[in-house]
Design a protein around this motif. Structure first.
Motif, PDB file in Angstrom:
ATOM      1  N   ARG A  68      56.525  61.779  67.569  1.00  0.00           N
ATOM      2  CA  ARG A  68      57.855  61.162  67.655  1.00  0.00           C
ATOM      3  C   ARG A  68      58.575  61.782  68.840  1.00  0.00           C
ATOM      4  O   ARG A  68      58.727  63.004  68.919  1.00  0.00           O
ATOM      5  CB  ARG A  68      58.637  61.426  66.356  1.00  0.00           C
ATOM      6  N   ARG A  69      59.001  60.959  69.788  1.00  0.00           N
ATOM      7  CA  ARG A  69      59.674  61.478  70.973  1.00  0.00           C
ATOM      8  C   ARG A  69      60.931  62.258  70.588  1.00  0.00           C
ATOM      9  O   ARG A  69      61.678  61.862  69.700  1.00  0.00           O
ATOM     10  CB  ARG A  69      60.025  60.334  71.923  1.00  0.00           C
ATOM     11  N   ALA A  70      61.159  63.351  71.292  1.00  0.00           N
ATOM     12  CA  ALA A  70      62.235  64.275  70.921  1.00  0.00           C
ATOM     13  C   ALA A  70      63.615  63.646  71.095  1.00  0.00           C
ATOM     14  O   ALA A  70      64.447  63.689  70.187  1.00  0.00           O
ATOM     15  CB  ALA A  70      62.125  65.556  71.741  1.00  0.00           C
ATOM     16  N   ASN A  71      63.887  63.081  72.275  1.00  0.00           N
ATOM     17  CA  ASN A  71      65.169  62.416  72.543  1.00  0.00           C
ATOM     18  C   ASN A  71      66.369  63.281  72.135  1.00  0.00           C
ATOM     19  O   ASN A  71      67.333  62.803  71.529  1.00  0.00           O
ATOM     20  CB  ASN A  71      65.238  61.062  71.816  1.00  0.00           C
ATOM     21  N   GLY A  72      66.284  64.564  72.439  1.00  0.00           N
ATOM     22  CA  GLY A  72      67.410  65.459  72.183  1.00  0.00           C
ATOM     23  C   GLY A  72      67.501  65.996  70.773  1.00  0.00           C
ATOM     24  O   GLY A  72      68.456  66.714  70.452  1.00  0.00           O
ATOM     25  N   THR A  73      66.538  65.671  69.903  1.00  0.00           N
ATOM     26  CA  THR A  73      66.563  66.171  68.529  1.00  0.00           C
ATOM     27  C   THR A  73      66.407  67.696  68.527  1.00  0.00           C
ATOM     28  O   THR A  73      65.603  68.245  69.277  1.00  0.00           O
ATOM     29  CB  THR A  73      65.435  65.537  67.697  1.00  0.00           C
ATOM     30  N   HIS A  76      63.369  73.201  65.412  1.00  0.00           N
ATOM     31  CA  HIS A  76      63.495  74.281  64.434  1.00  0.00           C
ATOM     32  C   HIS A  76      62.198  75.082  64.350  1.00  0.00           C
ATOM     33  O   HIS A  76      61.127  74.600  64.757  1.00  0.00           O
ATOM     34  CB  HIS A  76      63.826  73.722  63.047  1.00  0.00           C
ATOM     35  N   ARG A  77      62.298  76.265  63.793  1.00  0.00           N
ATOM     36  CA  ARG A  77      61.099  77.072  63.551  1.00  0.00           C
ATOM     37  C   ARG A  77      60.185  76.308  62.579  1.00  0.00           C
ATOM     38  O   ARG A  77      60.650  75.724  61.611  1.00  0.00           O
ATOM     39  CB  ARG A  77      61.469  78.422  62.947  1.00  0.00           C
ATOM     40  N   GLY A  78      58.888  76.376  62.861  1.00  0.00           N
ATOM     41  CA  GLY A  78      57.923  75.692  62.021  1.00  0.00           C
ATOM     42  C   GLY A  78      57.539  74.319  62.527  1.00  0.00           C
ATOM     43  O   GLY A  78      56.524  73.761  62.088  1.00  0.00           O
ATOM     44  N   ASP A  79      58.327  73.755  63.439  1.00  0.00           N
ATOM     45  CA  ASP A  79      57.998  72.431  63.973  1.00  0.00           C
ATOM     46  C   ASP A  79      56.690  72.468  64.752  1.00  0.00           C
ATOM     47  O   ASP A  79      56.393  73.443  65.461  1.00  0.00           O
ATOM     48  CB  ASP A  79      59.100  71.948  64.922  1.00  0.00           C
ATOM     49  N   LEU A  80      55.917  71.394  64.627  1.00  0.00           N
ATOM     50  CA  LEU A  80      54.779  71.172  65.508  1.00  0.00           C
ATOM     51  C   LEU A  80      55.262  70.302  66.653  1.00  0.00           C
ATOM     52  O   LEU A  80      55.757  69.188  66.422  1.00  0.00           O
ATOM     53  CB  LEU A  80      53.642  70.458  64.773  1.00  0.00           C
ATOM     54  N   VAL A  81      55.153  70.801  67.879  1.00  0.00           N
ATOM     55  CA  VAL A  81      55.706  70.075  69.016  1.00  0.00           C
ATOM     56  C   VAL A  81      54.639  69.841  70.081  1.00  0.00           C
ATOM     57  O   VAL A  81      53.745  70.668  70.294  1.00  0.00           O
ATOM     58  CB  VAL A  81      56.902  70.823  69.641  1.00  0.00           C
ATOM     59  N   ALA A  82      54.762  68.693  70.726  1.00  0.00           N
ATOM     60  CA  ALA A  82      53.969  68.415  71.923  1.00  0.00           C
ATOM     61  C   ALA A  82      54.823  68.808  73.120  1.00  0.00           C
ATOM     62  O   ALA A  82      55.996  68.409  73.207  1.00  0.00           O
ATOM     63  CB  ALA A  82      53.603  66.934  71.986  1.00  0.00           C
ATOM     64  N   ILE A  83      54.280  69.610  74.015  1.00  0.00           N
ATOM     65  CA  ILE A  83      55.057  70.108  75.153  1.00  0.00           C
ATOM     66  C   ILE A  83      54.325  69.856  76.456  1.00  0.00           C
ATOM     67  O   ILE A  83      53.091  69.713  76.494  1.00  0.00           O
ATOM     68  CB  ILE A  83      55.355  71.621  75.015  1.00  0.00           C
TER      69      ILE A  83
END
Length: 251
Positions: A68-73, A76-83
């Motif tokens: 899901r695209r971040a779009n400024g969201t 938080h700790r624990g998030d799985l993120v694509a960077i």
């Protein structure tokens, strides 16, 4: 001299029946609903594939991911993120990588307290990391403003913030919300390790994708129902016209 009265005129029929019009409207609504769902998915989500084993056992090499695209969201700790891998303070490679957020701006992230990661002095019990991982080493760092600290779940095989420094928030592409595809996603359960330790901030949970799937499914059902209704109505109308044409004239 009197003439016989003219026969009553036949009632005029509308060129298009109300049922046919209704079925056309149903089909159009189906296209609109399905198009809305597909459009929102195309705008809000991306697909990626895990290239390596640095997120095992949570994600394994070759896993298809829904992001899901971040779009400024807020992250938080624990998030799985694509960077964007170029957003590390000391980038060692290019492309898109997936990691778990273990620290946000202002946090002090350290290792190890009884072999556990600690954040702001609170030991974190992480049941999702590779249980056979012995590649833990001591460090302590404070996450600067506008950045996050990320690690792979396979700590013994992950080139993450321990080596390359924090990641700029602007480099966060989105949140990994599921494996599979946007049509057949397998949702990932947000972790509670950090909130269980008393740290604020619940990891991101996506409720939009399941809703959009219902929009697509509902749109498909409406379209098919409307299309079948249009065909049936057209066939019946054509049959009535043929019967009317074949009927003998009234004198």
């Amino acid at each position: 001299m009197s003439f016989p009265s003219a026969p009553p005129s036949a009632p005029k029929r509308s060129g298009v029946s109300k049922v046919l019009l209704l079925m056309i409207v149903v089909a159009v609504l189906g296209v609109a609903a399905g198009g809305y769902g597909v459009g929102r998915i195309m705008v809000g989500y991306e697909a990626y594939k895990i290239p390596g084993a640095h997120m095992s056992p949570t994600l394994v090499p070759g896993d298809q991911l829904v992001v899901r695209r971040a779009n400024g969201t807020e992250v938080h700790r624990g998030d799985l993120v694509a960077i964007d891998a170029g957003a590390f303070a000391q980038p060692s490679h290019e492309g898109v990588s997936v990691f778990r957020v273990v620290g946000i701006a202002g946090d002090t992230v350290a290792c190890c307290t009884d072999r556990n990661l600690s954040v702001n002095g609170k030991p974190i019990t992480e049941p999702y990391i590779n249980p056979g991982d012995d590649a833990l080493f001591g460090f302590s760092t404070k996450v600067p403003d506008g950045a996050i600290f990320v690690e792979g779940d396979n700590r013994g095989n992950s080139d993450d913030s321990r080596f390359s420094g924090p990641v700029r928030l602007s480099g966060v592409i989105g949140f990994v919300v599921a494996t599979g595809t946007v049509i057949t996603p397998r949702s990932l359960t947000p972790v509670t390790a950090f909130t269980d330790a008393g740290l604020p901030g619940t990891p991101y949970s996506d409720s939009t994708l399941p809703t959009l799937r219902w929009w697509i499914l509902g749109g498909f059902v409406l379209f098919v129902a409307g299309l079948i209704g249009v065909i049936v109505s057209a066939v019946r109308s054509a049959g009535r016209r043929r019967r009317a044409a074949a009927a003998p004239p009234v004198h």
